[in-house]
Design an enzyme around this catalytic site. Structure first.
Site, PDB file in Angstrom:
ATOM      1  N   GLU A  14       0.822  -1.145  -0.046  1.00 33.44           N
ATOM      2  CA  GLU A  14       0.030  -0.022  -0.075  1.00 33.44           C
ATOM      3  C   GLU A  14       0.808   1.237  -0.167  1.00 33.44           C
ATOM      4  OE1 GLU A  14      -4.151  -1.249   1.845  1.00 33.44           O
ATOM      5  OE2 GLU A  14      -2.670  -0.782   3.412  1.00 33.44           O
ATOM      6  N   CYS A  20       3.809   8.681   1.138  1.00 32.81           N
ATOM      7  CA  CYS A  20       4.381   7.599   2.251  1.00 32.81           C
ATOM      8  C   CYS A  20       4.612   6.239   1.427  1.00 32.81           C
ATOM      9  CB  CYS A  20       3.119   7.405   3.302  1.00 32.81           C
ATOM     10  SG  CYS A  20       3.568   6.281   4.564  1.00 32.81           S
ATOM     11  N   CYS A  71       6.592  -6.655   6.954  1.00 37.20           N
ATOM     12  CA  CYS A  71       7.706  -6.412   7.812  1.00 37.20           C
ATOM     13  C   CYS A  71       7.925  -7.712   8.593  1.00 37.20           C
ATOM     14  CB  CYS A  71       7.263  -5.353   8.657  1.00 37.20           C
ATOM     15  SG  CYS A  71       8.682  -4.376   9.590  1.00 37.20           S
ATOM     16  N   CYS A  80       6.280  -4.725  15.740  1.00 34.54           N
ATOM     17  CA  CYS A  80       5.981  -3.851  16.931  1.00 34.54           C
ATOM     18  C   CYS A  80       4.593  -4.049  17.397  1.00 34.54           C
ATOM     19  CB  CYS A  80       6.248  -2.467  16.260  1.00 34.54           C
ATOM     20  SG  CYS A  80       8.003  -2.329  15.661  1.00 34.54           S
ATOM     21  N   CYS A 133       1.615  -1.916  15.784  1.00 38.05           N
ATOM     22  CA  CYS A 133       1.588  -1.510  14.232  1.00 38.05           C
ATOM     23  C   CYS A 133       0.915  -2.863  13.636  1.00 38.05           C
ATOM     24  CB  CYS A 133       3.138  -1.636  13.547  1.00 38.05           C
ATOM     25  SG  CYS A 133       3.136  -1.373  12.024  1.00 38.05           S
ATOM     26  N   CYS A 154      -0.689   6.022   9.687  1.00 35.48           N
ATOM     27  CA  CYS A 154       0.452   5.234  10.393  1.00 35.48           C
ATOM     28  C   CYS A 154       0.200   4.075  10.789  1.00 35.48           C
ATOM     29  CB  CYS A 154       1.070   6.328  11.282  1.00 35.48           C
ATOM     30  SG  CYS A 154       1.737   7.548  10.906  1.00 35.48           S
TER      31      CYS A 154
END
Ligand code: SAH
Ligand code: SF4
Length: 383
Positions: A90, A105, A112, A116, A119, A341
């Site tokens: 994305e 962004c 990933c 975290c 996230c 975010c």
């Protein structure tokens, strides 16, 4: 067909030479690709017809394909991009409220390797690193979608890039660096290093190299003022604890009062948002030219946290301000389309089960070879 987007200038010149374009004229081809946004060799009117058809026979100017596009009420746009192998990422464009300019962004990985706790991307199955072509391709696809190629540089709305989408950019350093060099080329896309920000969750040993070689702005996802908490919410901290991370920040090449490091601090209710946390943060960042970006936590389905109350965030920010820090509270943008975010998560899960299993096996193998716990990342892993 060999893709040309993502080749360095020298690599492109070598390919063009093979097709019959004298090396000293390779800049023309570069200009067609990166200044004019050409998608079709036939339109490259300054090149001979014969050369154009030879290029068309052997090379492509493909960018990632836009699968879906969503627009938020606040003007934020999110695109789901499909890569050659159908891996998806994305990408989000966040316009400034006034003035029409804005930041893109970008993602650096499909998923990933880090996890975290706050996230959404971290809950996604790890798929692979993006190539330089796919990273530059995001800018190309955004310029296509925003119809930016025909506009003069003053009128463009895409003028800042932030590596704050999916993935840890320093775990894919080589491809990110190659892409950034292409993007910064003044005879091409020409977005300057001052307008590019790389956000890292804290890969301390690579920060120096990033500063020396690319000298882009650095953002560091700090989020906690002690190792006990940071170990839990940013697992990479177990490998590179706060002291080591801050040392790398202090010596980041090019950091100065005119060019501060941005520390990102996600506001988690009852977890890291007390007055004592603010005081510790103030003290801890004193030796570093820094500004602190407070990010209201963006929720996602099943998230184990809540966002701090607006009054708490305001008080926390005021304490930092009084201590002399620039500490903007990031406005949440695009939340209605899950584009804020930490909300990005693509459907790499839609990969066939066999492909997923193979990738998982590869990942485990690599981690075992590097002696990393499963939750930790692998530097420059190339699945
Ligand atoms: N992997 C890099 C860059 C991508 S994340 C990094 O971690 O820095 C971009 C920023 O969004 C990081 O500061 C990250 O900590 C933050 N973030 C992640 N999830 C979030 C959430 N749910 N709400 C608010 N910020 C979040
Ligand atoms: Fe990865 Fe950054 Fe999300 Fe952590 S915050 S899981 S490093 S994308």
């Amino acid at each position: 067909m060999k893709p040309l987007i993502g080749l360095s200038f020298d690599e492109l010149a070598a390919e063009a030479e093979r097709a019959g374009l004298p090396r000293f004229r390779a800049r023309q081809l570069w200009h067609w690709i990166y200044v004019r946004g050409a998608r079709d060799f036939a339109r490259m009117s300054s090149l001979s017809k014969e050369l154009r058809s030879r290029l068309a026979e052997n090379y492509s100017l493909e960018r990632p394909e836009v699968k879906t596009q969503q627009a938020s009420d606040d003007g934020t746009r999110k695109w789901l991009l499909d890569m050659d192998d159908h891996a998806q990422v994305e990408m989000v464009h966040i316009p400034e409220v006034a003035g029409g300019r804005g930041a893109l962004c970008m993602s650096s990985q499909v998923g990933c390797t880090l996890t975290c706790a706050f996230c959404h991307t971290g809950t996604q199955r790890w798929a692979r690193n993006l190539t330089a072509g796919e990273i530059v391709g995001q800018v190309m696809a955004a310029r296509d979608a925003l119809e930016e190629w025909r506009k003069s540089s003053q009128n463009r709305v895409l003028n800042n890039l932030v590596f704050m989408g999916m993935g840890e950019p320093l775990f894919n350093y080589d491809e990110v660096a190659k892409a950034v060099r292409i993007i910064m080329d003044p005879d091409g896309i020409a977005i300057s290093k001052r307008r590019i920000t790389l956000s890292t969750s804290g890969v301390a040993p690579l920060m120096k190299r990033c500063g020396e070689e690319l000298n882009v702005n650095l953002a560091v996802s700090l989020h906690a003022v002690n190792d006990a908490l940071r170990d839990k919410i940013v697992p990479l901290n177990r490998k590179y604890p706060i002291r080591e991370l801050l040392e790398a920040c202090r010596s980041y090449p090019g950091a100065s009062n005119a060019r501060r490091i941005t520390f990102e601090y996600v506001m988690l209710k009852g977890v890291n948002d007390s007055d004592a946390d603010a005081r510790a943060l103030i003290k801890m960042l004193r030796p570093i030219p820094s500004k602190i970006n407070l990010i209201p936590f963006n929720p996602w389905p099943g998230a184990p946290f809540e966002c701090s109350k607006p009054e708490r965030i305001a008080r926390f920010g005021a304490m930092l301000n009084e201590a002399g820090y620039v500490s903007p509270i990031r406005r949440t943008r695009g939340a209605d389309i899950m584009a804020a975010c930490g909300q990005l998560k693509s459907a790499s899960m839609r990969l066939p089960a066999a492909a997923r299993a193979a990738m998982d096996a590869l990942r485990r193998e690599k981690e075992a070879a590097q002696g990393l716990a499963p939750a930790q990342g692998t530097v420059n892993s190339s699945h």
